[in-house]
Design an enzyme around this catalytic site. Structure first.
Site, PDB file in Angstrom:
ATOM      1  N   ASP A  89      36.347  47.730  39.103  1.00 59.01           N
ATOM      2  CA  ASP A  89      35.702  46.721  39.933  1.00 59.01           C
ATOM      3  C   ASP A  89      34.195  46.920  39.778  1.00 59.01           C
ATOM      4  O   ASP A  89      33.736  48.001  39.395  1.00 59.01           O
ATOM      5  CB  ASP A  89      36.154  46.935  41.378  1.00 59.01           C
TER       6      ASP A  89
ATOM      7  N   ASP B 112      31.473  45.248  42.248  1.00 56.00           N
ATOM      8  CA  ASP B 112      30.744  45.274  43.518  1.00 56.00           C
ATOM      9  C   ASP B 112      31.172  46.427  44.410  1.00 56.00           C
ATOM     10  O   ASP B 112      32.332  46.547  44.783  1.00 56.00           O
ATOM     11  CB  ASP B 112      30.948  43.954  44.264  1.00 56.00           C
TER      12      ASP B 112
END
Length: 297
Positions: free
Chosen positions: A48, A50
């Protein structure tokens, strides 16, 4: 449209988005100069972006850069920031909220060219993103690269920006939200849905099929409980800088936890090595609710 019909339609759009993202990642990756063949052909890692690889939301940093370049107003940026806060506090969006975000998502790029956005992405990365990479997470990605594995980012951020981030970090590539464009010009519409929630699981499965990966041998990293469906499709899931929901789930399921926000050592729970599996990465669901700046008539 009834509630069941809305759920069915969102599921369909998630599948379309996942397939589109995997196709884009595959095409972009194979269009680049050929890299050395990885030593481990069936294992990979998915990160991922963020709050996992990068401090804060990559799309918000991108928005700040675009606002500075007068793509839209500061009030538009403020509204987007408020939406980000609401999303992070609530942890999920209503079906109507997701639909609204989808309808507004990426509308700010309508009429702009892919080349222009790529050039701006390069500039904005240097200005606002490069110094926000978590060193600990970056080291985890490098560990997989050193082991001869491929490493992809998985994020709701537009695939063009996600690809820039991946390239700057020396990673294999990225899965991201695909914005429709015709003859190199954005239409302001998405292909399917934002790469969010179940769409990321579809994307990772689709890319794994294209690349010949064994998902049981892949590793995924995420900070958000929204990514549990995606983290669950791989052999090893690792919670990085987890929100409270993911931390609880990780403890319950015996997933490894690493928190770089406080400098604490990772709580290793029942997983001897993150090199042993997992592929997918959850990306925090950013509501890409930008609006194209209105010009005075």
């Amino acid at each position: 449209m009834s509630r069941d019909e809305k759920v069915t339609e969102l599921a369909r759009l998630a599948a379309v988005a996942g397939e589109a993202s995997a196709e884009a990642a595959y095409v972009i990756g194979h269009a680049e100069p050929t890299e050395p063949v990885p030593a481990d052909l069936t294992a990979a890692a998915f990160f991922d972006v963020d709050n996992t690889m990068m401090m804060g939301a990559s799309i918000f940093h991108f928005a700040r850069g675009l606002a500075a370049r007068k793509f839209f107003t500061n009030s538009d940026l403020a509204r987007f920031a408020l939406q980000q806060v609401r999303f992070r506090v609530a942890g999920k969006e209503s079906q109507d909220g997701i639909r609204t975000s989808r309808e507004q998502a990426l509308s700010f790029v309508a009429g702009h060219t892919v080349r222009e956005l790529n050039e701006l992405g390069e500039e904005i990365y240097d200005e606002l993103m490069a110094d926000k990479i978590w060193p600990g997470t970056r080291a985890l990605a490098q560990m997989h690269l050193d082991a001869g594995q491929r490493v992809w980012l998985v994020t709701a951020t537009p695939v063009e920006l996600a690809t820039i981030i991946a390239r700057r970090l020396g990673l294999t590539g990225a899965l991201g939200t695909v914005a429709e464009h015709v003859n190199g010009v954005y239409t302001g519409r998405l292909v399917g849905e934002m790469l969010h929630g179940p769409a990321k699981a579809h994307a990772v499965r689709a890319l794994a099929a294209r690349e010949g990966l064994d998902l049981r041998r892949c590793t995924a990293y995420s900070d958000s409980a929204n990514d549990v469906p995606m983290l669950s499709v791989v052999g090893t899931a690792v919670a990085v800088n987890p929100d409270s929901g993911l931390r609880e789930i990780a403890r319950r399921r015996g997933w490894e936890i690493r928190d770089f926000r406080t400098g604490r050592k990772a709580a290793k729970i029942g997983v001897p090595s993150v090199l042993g599996a997992g592929a997918v990465a959850g990306a925090v669901a950013v509501g890409l609710a930008y609006r194209k700046r209105e010009h005075a008539s």
